[in-house]
Design an enzyme around this catalytic site. Structure first.
Site, PDB file in Angstrom:
ATOM      1  N   SER A   1       0.832  -1.198   0.000  1.00 30.01           N
ATOM      2  CA  SER A   1       0.000   0.000   0.000  1.00 30.01           C
ATOM      3  C   SER A   1       0.873   1.256   0.000  1.00 30.01           C
ATOM      4  CB  SER A   1      -0.961  -0.042   1.186  1.00 30.01           C
ATOM      5  OG  SER A   1      -1.968   0.936   1.076  1.00 30.01           O
TER       6      SER A   1
ATOM      7  N   ASP B   1     -10.325  -3.579  -5.490  1.00 32.37           N
ATOM      8  CA  ASP B   1      -9.827  -2.803  -4.349  1.00 32.37           C
ATOM      9  C   ASP B   1     -10.682  -1.542  -4.195  1.00 32.37           C
ATOM     10  OD1 ASP B   1      -8.448  -1.195  -2.545  1.00 32.37           O
ATOM     11  OD2 ASP B   1      -6.479  -1.802  -3.290  1.00 32.37           O
TER      12      ASP B   1
ATOM     13  N   HIS C   1      -8.337  -4.684  -0.655  1.00 33.95           N
ATOM     14  CA  HIS C   1      -7.107  -3.961  -0.336  1.00 33.95           C
ATOM     15  C   HIS C   1      -6.299  -4.756   0.681  1.00 33.95           C
ATOM     16  CE1 HIS C   1      -4.610  -0.363  -0.393  1.00 33.95           C
ATOM     17  NE2 HIS C   1      -4.444  -0.521   0.916  1.00 33.95           N
TER      18      HIS C   1
END
Length: 422
Positions: free
Chosen positions: A207, A342, A373
């Site tokens: 991320s 996501d 995610h």
């Protein structure tokens, strides 16, 4: 009399209403859980090179269906929520040593070092340098699960703790981590290079960490020395475009934005003494009141985060800290993984890695249909397995790259002898 004749028909009417309600509920469940969505192998974007052909042959997960848990696994929201709430199931507790590094501005960077628990498949020393997601650290369950798996496959792991993320580590300067600051990650990598001069490096970012590691590698050619490859999972590539999409209610991104902003506020306020009361403070007194009322990451970035590095505007901050400006400078093999469902990364942002794969033969983009995610859970029906599809893919890809480099090295070692013999 007519009323008495109609009365027996009423139960049938109620039964019909019940049936319609059940049908409607089932329809909503099917839609919300995305049960009609097919399972498929990830969509891959890459150029036809010898390395990529070797990767496809060596990494079976790239060419097999990713099959999430049957009941809820096709919902990106549930995958994301489960990752956010519990991280992983049956998470191990790998043993590591915490290291402290003093930065030039007085900040104290920390990272945890985990030694390998087995010999690597190539017999060589390989260290994974890992950057977690926003406000994350080595004690998060998804990090612990992956580190334990990597250790058992012969990898040393160094995991950065984002500045200010660990609740028991006080800030020693009026600064905490930001979206794209690479100082702490660079300091950790320098320590690993100096302490283990024979070890090769694999760079991993999750991320926000994906943005940091890609930016770090692209900032200077020297940052790619002894780096075998880089893997980025679920990053958004361009902070300005991300924040624009976070203001939208589509896929509940505005709600996710609020939750992440609330978490960031708690972290910032937990360090209020170092950030706001220190004699070196960089904030005026009115900042605290604006911080309390902030409901989005963009507001927090404008009120607090950009000021750590003296950016004059939010636009300048986002442009300077996004890795999109540096991706073309990365020359080591690069795998960019994003799930199509996501809810945090808008599909328009995927044009960035797709365009990069068209231009650079070292890039492979992996786009599974499901996973949310940082979820990527696997499991038969209801309960997920401890290891995720993402954990397994990262190890497969890393092992394949290590084997490729070892084969190249062996071939180059043989060439002089063959030439001399002839």
């Amino acid at each position: 009399m007519s009323i008495m004749l109609e009365t027996p028909e009423m139960p049938a009417v109620f039964d019909g209403m019940k049936l319609a309600a059940v049908a409607a509920a089932l329809y909503v469940i099917v839609r919300c859980l995305n049960l009609k969505s097919p399972t498929a192998q990830p969509d891959l974007l890459y150029q036809d090179t010898a390395l990529n052909r070797f990767l496809l042959k060596s990494c079976s997960l790239l060419t097999k269906e990713y099959i999430p848990p049957l009941i809820w696994g096709k919902s990106g929201h549930i995958q994301t929520a489960l990752y956010g709430k519990m991280g992983r199931v049956s998470s191990p507790n790998p043993y590591g040593l915490r290291k402290y590094l003093t930065m030039s501005d007085g900040a104290t960077a920390t990272f945890d070092l985990f030694e390998p628990l087995a010999e690597h498949c190539t017999g060589e020393s390989v260290t994974m340098v890992i950057c977690p997601g926003i406000a994350n650290h080595s004690e998060k369950q998804y990090i612990r699960t992956f580190v334990d798996y990597a250790q058992k496959n012969g990898y040393r792991c160094a995991v950065l703790n984002h500045l200010g993320a660990l609740p028991n580590i006080e800030l020693t300067s009026p600064r905490m981590f930001t979206y794209g600051c690479t100082w702490e990650f660079g300091a950790m990598v320098s320590y690993i290079r100096k302490t283990f001069p024979q070890s090769k490096l694999i760079v991993v970012g999750f991320s926000l960490g994906g943005n940091i590691v890609c930016k770090y590698l692209g900032e200077a050619a020297a940052n790619q020395e002894r780096v075998l490859c880089c893997v980025s999972v679920c990053q958004g590539y361009n902070a300005s475009r991300i924040q624009d999409t976070f203001q939208q209610w589509d896929q509940f991104r505005r709600f996710y934005n609020f939750l992440m902003a609330d978490n960031m506020k708690k972290i910032i306020l937990s360090h209020r003494h170092a950030l706001f009361a220190d004699s070196r403070k960089i904030f005026e007194d009115s900042v605290l009141s604006r911080l309390y009322t902030a409901t989005s990451l963009m507001q927090i970035d404008d009120t607090v985060m950009r000021k750590f590095h003296g950016y004059k505007s939010l636009k300048e901050y986002y442009e300077a800290e996004s890795c999109v400006r540096y991706l073309h400078n990365i020359h080591v093999p690069l795998m960019l993984v994003n799930s199509v469902d996501d809810p945090l990364v808008h599909e328009s942002l995927l044009s960035i890695p797709k365009s990069l794969a068209d231009k650079k033969e070292t890039v492979m983009v992996v786009l599974p249909l499901h996973g949310g995610h940082l979820g990527f859970f696997e499991g038969a029906v209801l309960f997920p397995e401890p290891l995720t599809w993402m954990d397994k893919l990262l190890l497969q890809y890393s092992n394949a790259i290590c084997q490729w480099e070892r084969n190249k090295s062996q071939c180059s070692d043989k060439e002089p002898a063959q030439s001399e013999h002839s």
